[in-house]
Enzyme design. Structure first.
Site, PDB file in Angstrom:
ATOM      1  CG  ASP A 144       1.973  -1.138   8.558  1.00  0.00           C
ATOM      2  OD1 ASP A 144       1.322  -0.079   8.603  1.00  0.00           O
ATOM      3  OD2 ASP A 144       1.450  -2.266   8.606  1.00  0.00           O
ATOM      4  CB  CYS A 146      -9.293  -3.783   5.273  1.00  0.00           C
ATOM      5  SG  CYS A 146      -8.910  -3.164   3.648  1.00  0.00           S
ATOM      6  CG  PHE A 161     -32.843  18.688  11.658  1.00  0.00           C
ATOM      7  CD1 PHE A 161     -32.975  17.329  11.941  1.00  0.00           C
ATOM      8  CD2 PHE A 161     -33.993  19.456  11.513  1.00  0.00           C
ATOM      9  CE1 PHE A 161     -34.231  16.756  12.074  1.00  0.00           C
ATOM     10  CE2 PHE A 161     -35.260  18.890  11.655  1.00  0.00           C
ATOM     11  CZ  PHE A 161     -35.384  17.539  11.931  1.00  0.00           C
ATOM     12  CG  HIS A 187      -1.826  -1.210   1.201  1.00  0.00           C
ATOM     13  ND1 HIS A 187      -2.647  -1.520   0.144  1.00  0.00           N
ATOM     14  CD2 HIS A 187      -1.973  -2.204   2.100  1.00  0.00           C
ATOM     15  CE1 HIS A 187      -3.271  -2.656   0.392  1.00  0.00           C
ATOM     16  NE2 HIS A 187      -2.883  -3.095   1.571  1.00  0.00           N
ATOM     17  N   GLY A 241     -12.096   1.872  12.345  1.00  0.00           N
ATOM     18  CA  GLY A 241     -13.479   1.407  12.457  1.00  0.00           C
ATOM     19  C   GLY A 241     -13.569  -0.097  12.321  1.00  0.00           C
TER      20      GLY A 241
HETATM   21  C1  LIG Z   1      -6.054  -8.867   8.207  1.00  0.00           C
HETATM   22  C2  LIG Z   1      -5.710  -7.410   8.147  1.00  0.00           C
HETATM   23  C3  LIG Z   1      -6.710  -6.456   8.121  1.00  0.00           C
HETATM   24  C4  LIG Z   1      -6.395  -5.095   8.063  1.00  0.00           C
HETATM   25  N1  LIG Z   1      -7.414  -4.187   8.015  1.00  0.00           N
HETATM   26  C5  LIG Z   1      -7.137  -2.879   7.925  1.00  0.00           C
HETATM   27  C6  LIG Z   1      -8.183  -1.920   7.809  1.00  0.00           C
HETATM   28  O1  LIG Z   1      -9.365  -2.274   7.799  1.00  0.00           O
HETATM   29  N2  LIG Z   1      -7.860  -0.604   7.733  1.00  0.00           N
HETATM   30  C7  LIG Z   1      -6.558  -0.198   7.735  1.00  0.00           C
HETATM   31  O2  LIG Z   1      -6.322   1.015   7.614  1.00  0.00           O
HETATM   32  N3  LIG Z   1      -5.524  -1.082   7.839  1.00  0.00           N
HETATM   33  C8  LIG Z   1      -5.801  -2.410   7.939  1.00  0.00           C
HETATM   34  N4  LIG Z   1      -4.782  -3.314   8.045  1.00  0.00           N
HETATM   35  C9  LIG Z   1      -3.392  -2.827   8.151  1.00  0.00           C
HETATM   36  C10 LIG Z   1      -2.796  -2.583   6.775  1.00  0.00           C
HETATM   37  O3  LIG Z   1      -2.905  -3.742   5.981  1.00  0.00           O
HETATM   38  C11 LIG Z   1      -1.329  -2.191   6.910  1.00  0.00           C
HETATM   39  O4  LIG Z   1      -1.246  -1.045   7.696  1.00  0.00           O
HETATM   40  C12 LIG Z   1      -0.747  -1.948   5.530  1.00  0.00           C
HETATM   41  O5  LIG Z   1      -0.610  -3.162   4.855  1.00  0.00           O
HETATM   42  C13 LIG Z   1       0.604  -1.246   5.576  1.00  0.00           C
HETATM   43  O6  LIG Z   1       1.060  -1.091   4.283  1.00  0.00           O
HETATM   44  P1  LIG Z   1       2.625  -1.014   3.955  1.00  0.00           P
HETATM   45  O7  LIG Z   1       2.733  -0.925   2.472  1.00  0.00           O
HETATM   46  O8  LIG Z   1       3.255   0.035   4.788  1.00  0.00           O
HETATM   47  O9  LIG Z   1       3.229  -2.379   4.488  1.00  0.00           O
HETATM   48  P2  LIG Z   1       2.987  -3.894   4.086  1.00  0.00           P
HETATM   49  O10 LIG Z   1       1.584  -4.120   3.685  1.00  0.00           O
HETATM   50  O11 LIG Z   1       3.525  -4.702   5.219  1.00  0.00           O
HETATM   51  O12 LIG Z   1       3.896  -4.094   2.790  1.00  0.00           O
HETATM   52  C14 LIG Z   1       5.285  -4.081   2.847  1.00  0.00           C
HETATM   53  C15 LIG Z   1       5.835  -4.633   1.549  1.00  0.00           C
HETATM   54  O13 LIG Z   1       7.254  -4.591   1.619  1.00  0.00           O
HETATM   55  C16 LIG Z   1       7.786  -5.789   1.075  1.00  0.00           C
HETATM   56  N5  LIG Z   1       9.102  -6.017   1.673  1.00  0.00           N
HETATM   57  C17 LIG Z   1       9.429  -6.118   2.981  1.00  0.00           C
HETATM   58  N6  LIG Z   1      10.739  -6.323   3.132  1.00  0.00           N
HETATM   59  C18 LIG Z   1      11.265  -6.341   1.892  1.00  0.00           C
HETATM   60  C19 LIG Z   1      12.588  -6.514   1.384  1.00  0.00           C
HETATM   61  N7  LIG Z   1      13.654  -6.705   2.178  1.00  0.00           N
HETATM   62  N8  LIG Z   1      12.760  -6.481   0.054  1.00  0.00           N
HETATM   63  C20 LIG Z   1      11.710  -6.291  -0.791  1.00  0.00           C
HETATM   64  N9  LIG Z   1      10.447  -6.125  -0.363  1.00  0.00           N
HETATM   65  C21 LIG Z   1      10.232  -6.149   0.962  1.00  0.00           C
HETATM   66  C22 LIG Z   1       6.752  -6.849   1.447  1.00  0.00           C
HETATM   67  O14 LIG Z   1       6.853  -7.980   0.562  1.00  0.00           O
HETATM   68  C23 LIG Z   1       5.449  -6.086   1.286  1.00  0.00           C
HETATM   69  O15 LIG Z   1       4.893  -6.225  -0.001  1.00  0.00           O
HETATM   70  C24 LIG Z   1      -5.054  -4.689   8.072  1.00  0.00           C
HETATM   71  C25 LIG Z   1      -4.028  -5.650   8.088  1.00  0.00           C
HETATM   72  C26 LIG Z   1      -4.356  -6.995   8.113  1.00  0.00           C
HETATM   73  C27 LIG Z   1      -3.263  -8.013   8.107  1.00  0.00           C
HETATM   74  N1  LIG Z   2     -10.450  -2.199  10.904  1.00  0.00           N
HETATM   75  C1  LIG Z   2      -9.199  -1.809  10.959  1.00  0.00           C
HETATM   76  O1  LIG Z   2      -8.875  -0.629  10.924  1.00  0.00           O
HETATM   77  C2  LIG Z   2      -8.139  -2.843  11.091  1.00  0.00           C
HETATM   78  C3  LIG Z   2      -6.863  -2.464  11.409  1.00  0.00           C
HETATM   79  N2  LIG Z   2      -5.881  -3.396  11.554  1.00  0.00           N
HETATM   80  C4  LIG Z   2      -4.563  -2.937  12.003  1.00  0.00           C
HETATM   81  O2  LIG Z   2      -3.577  -3.944  11.818  1.00  0.00           O
HETATM   82  C5  LIG Z   2      -2.665  -3.946  12.913  1.00  0.00           C
HETATM   83  C6  LIG Z   2      -2.557  -5.331  13.504  1.00  0.00           C
HETATM   84  O3  LIG Z   2      -3.829  -5.757  14.019  1.00  0.00           O
HETATM   85  P1  LIG Z   2      -3.890  -6.747  15.248  1.00  0.00           P
HETATM   86  O4  LIG Z   2      -2.871  -7.814  15.081  1.00  0.00           O
HETATM   87  O5  LIG Z   2      -5.295  -7.131  15.477  1.00  0.00           O
HETATM   88  O6  LIG Z   2      -3.341  -5.854  16.457  1.00  0.00           O
HETATM   89  P2  LIG Z   2      -4.119  -4.985  17.573  1.00  0.00           P
HETATM   90  O7  LIG Z   2      -3.084  -4.107  18.141  1.00  0.00           O
HETATM   91  O8  LIG Z   2      -5.375  -4.410  17.055  1.00  0.00           O
HETATM   92  O9  LIG Z   2      -4.546  -6.071  18.670  1.00  0.00           O
HETATM   93  C7  LIG Z   2      -3.649  -6.938  19.276  1.00  0.00           C
HETATM   94  C8  LIG Z   2      -4.355  -7.621  20.437  1.00  0.00           C
HETATM   95  O10 LIG Z   2      -3.524  -8.676  20.880  1.00  0.00           O
HETATM   96  C9  LIG Z   2      -3.516  -8.674  22.304  1.00  0.00           C
HETATM   97  N3  LIG Z   2      -2.254  -9.295  22.712  1.00  0.00           N
HETATM   98  C10 LIG Z   2      -1.009  -8.766  22.670  1.00  0.00           C
HETATM   99  N4  LIG Z   2      -0.109  -9.683  23.087  1.00  0.00           N
HETATM  100  C11 LIG Z   2      -0.802 -10.801  23.371  1.00  0.00           C
HETATM  101  C12 LIG Z   2      -0.433 -12.098  23.822  1.00  0.00           C
HETATM  102  N5  LIG Z   2       0.840 -12.429  24.031  1.00  0.00           N
HETATM  103  N6  LIG Z   2      -1.411 -13.005  24.012  1.00  0.00           N
HETATM  104  C13 LIG Z   2      -2.713 -12.685  23.788  1.00  0.00           C
HETATM  105  N7  LIG Z   2      -3.115 -11.479  23.347  1.00  0.00           N
HETATM  106  C14 LIG Z   2      -2.173 -10.553  23.137  1.00  0.00           C
HETATM  107  C15 LIG Z   2      -3.673  -7.211  22.694  1.00  0.00           C
HETATM  108  O11 LIG Z   2      -4.206  -7.092  23.998  1.00  0.00           O
HETATM  109  C16 LIG Z   2      -4.628  -6.709  21.613  1.00  0.00           C
HETATM  110  O12 LIG Z   2      -5.973  -6.839  22.009  1.00  0.00           O
HETATM  111  C17 LIG Z   2      -3.186  -2.924  13.924  1.00  0.00           C
HETATM  112  O13 LIG Z   2      -2.454  -1.736  13.765  1.00  0.00           O
HETATM  113  C18 LIG Z   2      -4.625  -2.715  13.506  1.00  0.00           C
HETATM  114  O14 LIG Z   2      -5.087  -1.420  13.813  1.00  0.00           O
HETATM  115  C19 LIG Z   2      -6.136  -4.719  11.415  1.00  0.00           C
HETATM  116  C20 LIG Z   2      -7.385  -5.154  11.088  1.00  0.00           C
HETATM  117  C21 LIG Z   2      -8.495  -4.256  10.864  1.00  0.00           C
END
Ligand SMILES: Cc1cc2nc3c(=O)[nH]c(=O)nc-3n(C[C@H](O)[C@H](O)[C@H](O)COP(=O)(O)OP(=O)(O)OC[C@H]3O[C@@H](n4cnc5c(N)ncnc54)[C@H](O)[C@@H]3O)c2cc1C
Ligand SMILES: NC(=O)C1=CN([C@@H]2O[C@H](COP(=O)(O)OP(=O)(O)OC[C@H]3O[C@@H](n4cnc5c(N)ncnc54)[C@H](O)[C@@H]3O)[C@@H](O)[C@H]2O)C=CC1
Length: 444
Positions: free
Chosen positions: A281, A43, A425, A11, A328
């Site tokens: 990230d 997401c 409203f 992203h 959210g």
């Molecule tokens: C299940 C899930 C649900 C989520 N839902 C939401 C949501 O609803 N709303 C929201 O805002 N965020 C959500 N997130 C979080 C969001 O996906 C991350 O914040 C986002 O992916 C960050 O984007 P990024 O590009 O910074 O990093 P990443 O997605 O981690 O991408 C990093 C990229 O760098 C590449 N890379 C790493 N190291 C190297 C290397 N040495 N050489 C070459 N390439 C490399 C990887 O292959 C990867 O493609 C969710 C995440 C997950 C897992």
């Molecule tokens: N709707 C959205 O905006 C979404 C955002 N994301 C983002 O992706 C990132 C990762 O999401 P998550 O992994 O869900 O992290 P998170 O930070 O949302 O939740 C991690 C949870 O794991 C628990 N935890 C930590 N250590 C633990 C342990 N050793 N054993 C048991 N529980 C433990 C914490 O108390 C917390 O409730 C976050 O930054 C999140 O905001 C992910 C999914 C949806």
């Protein structure tokens, strides 16, 4: 032509590539990514696993061909193994073992994050799953088809854990949701809100194991049970979702880091080395609610930080407005959104924080259709009256309302300024004395 190298094309990386190439033809952009796909929307993972969408196709919005048609050179499945920050050369290694050396004038690190892997026995057993990539979700979905997998433990009741607990339940599985904290979503909401989600999860048949620390996962090659400090649960799959750790392997010995290892950046996304930017990230954000540096892993932050870095690379002096960590979630129709700090977090950060709660129907009671109660909390500084955070919950889609509070925090508005803000409203949408105005007016 100036040479830009971008490491990571998800992203953040994709947003940087697009911003640079959509605005100028004067840059040679070379990109490396270790993965085989670009732009998977995590997401949507829970919607895909829970069979709420047709499939994964719509969860991608870019690809190598699209980015190359704009002029970028993209190396997929080519992890970068080394960066020489003095000579300004990035080295990647292709699948066939060929070394690619790319010199740069400016470098953007967009290497993202990885799921945290806890140091407990049993993590290498079959059916212990991490959930970040497209490949992870694909593997989980294939395994769910097996009748042998009926009981699943989800560890971590944060955003991913809660969303996946719902998705597995929608597949007819028995789900146990475990968290070390005594509730779900503690990072994002105060107790009245987490209680609503707890009730919602319980009502929908999810077994809650909060306040339990996972000690081990056991089984004979495959997962058979998970052991906590208080209980043990017989399960055939364990999904780990206990947060993300920034991917800092390429810069941890060279760049200044935040306390969790993220690359420390300023509001221009500049790291501690000249001409090296970090976005998404793998980098820190400026958090307006705490008025300081923070780590908040969200796709929204990834995309926006990339736009900022890209403009600075282009020579436009663009500064980030900072973030509020707005977020959210929607689980079995219960929608919750939040921004800024919870009351608990504001107190633990040393603020003399107060809050005001208000609950009312979204629309006048004479509207019978699609009219639900909305619960709102505004957190503010008792001394300065500055808005520090807000949380909302409803069965109604009130999500756009949280943006108002997000901007209020960004602009350092007081709760009293919100009370007199001009909110329209119309009975189809809201009440003349709507809950935002009423809450802000009631702030002591
Ligand atoms: C299940 C899930 C649900 C989520 N839902 C939401 C949501 O609803 N709303 C929201 O805002 N965020 C959500 N997130 C979080 C969001 O996906 C991350 O914040 C986002 O992916 C960050 O984007 P990024 O590009 O910074 O990093 P990443 O997605 O981690 O991408 C990093 C990229 O760098 C590449 N890379 C790493 N190291 C190297 C290397 N040495 N050489 C070459 N390439 C490399 C990887 O292959 C990867 O493609 C969710 C995440 C997950 C897992
Ligand atoms: N709707 C959205 O905006 C979404 C955002 N994301 C983002 O992706 C990132 C990762 O999401 P998550 O992994 O869900 O992290 P998170 O930070 O949302 O939740 C991690 C949870 O794991 C628990 N935890 C930590 N250590 C633990 C342990 N050793 N054993 C048991 N529980 C433990 C914490 O108390 C917390 O409730 C976050 O930054 C999140 O905001 C992910 C999914 C949806």
């Amino acid at each position: 032509m100036k040479k830009i190298v971008i490491v990571g094309a998800n992203h953040a990386g994709t947003s940087a590539i697009n911003t640079i190439l959509d605005n100028s033809k004067d840059f040679e952009v070379t990109v490396f990514d270790a993965n085989s796909n670009i732009s998977f929307l995590g997401c949507g993972m829970a919607l895909w696993i829970g069979n709420q969408i047709d499939g994964p196709e719509g969860l991608f919005y870019s690809n190598k061909a699209l980015l190359e048609s704009k002029g970028a050179k993209i190396y997929m499945e080519t992890p970068v193994t080394h960066i020489d920050y003095d000579q300004k050369i990035v080295t990647g290694v292709t699948q066939s073992g060929e070394e690619i050396k790319a010199p740069y004038d400016q470098l953007i690190l967009a290497t993202g994050s990885q799921p945290i892997v806890p140091p407990i026995p049993g993590m290498t057993l079959e059916n212990v799953q991490l959930v970040k990539l497209y490949q992870h979700a694909d593997e989980v979905i294939k395994k769910l088809e097996s009748p042998a997998i009926q009981n699943i433990a989800v560890v971590g009741a944060g955003y991913i854990g809660v969303e996946l607990a719902e998705a597995f339940k929608r597949n007819g599985k028995n789900v146990t949701l475990i968290d070390i904290a005594d509730t779900c979503l503690p990072v994002y909401y105060d107790t009245p809100f987490t209680d609503m989600m707890k009730q919602n999860l319980g009502d929908n048949g999810i077994k809650l194991a909060f306040g339990e620390t996972v000690k081990a996962i056991e089984g004979d090659s495959k997962v058979e049970r998970i052991i906590t400090d208080k209980n043990q649960y017989d399960v055939e799959m364990v999904v780990m979702a206990i947060g993300f750790r920034p991917n800092n392997a390429l810069g941890k010995d060279n760049l200044e880091l935040f306390r969790n290892g993220a690359y420390l950046v300023d509001k221009h996304q500049r790291t501690s080395i000249k001409d090296v930017y970090a976005i998404g990230d793998c980098a820190t954000v400026y958090d307006n609610s705490i008025e300081g540096t923070n780590y908040i892993a969200l796709a929204t932050n990834a995309v926006r930080s990339a736009i900022v870095a890209a403009h600075n690379v282009l020579g436009n002096d663009l500064e980030s407005a900072g973030v509020q960590g707005s977020n959210g979630i929607s689980i079995f129709d219960l929608k919750m959104v939040s921004t800024g700090m919870t009351h608990a977090k504001a107190l633990s950060n040393g603020y003399e924080a107060s809050f005001v709660d208000f609950e009312d129907y979204q629309k006048p009671e004479f509207i019978k259709e699609d009219n639900h109660k909305v619960k709102l909390r505004i957190v503010y500084d008792a001394n300065t009256r500055r808005v520090l955070g807000a949380q909302m919950a409803s069965k109604h889609d009130m999500s756009m309302g949280i943006h108002f509070f997000s901007l209020a925090i960004q602009q350092k508005l007081t709760v009293d300024q919100l009370a007199l803000a001009d909110l329209f409203f119309l009975p189809h949408f809201n009440k003349p004395y709507n809950y935002v105005t009423m809450a802000a007016l009631s702030a002591k």
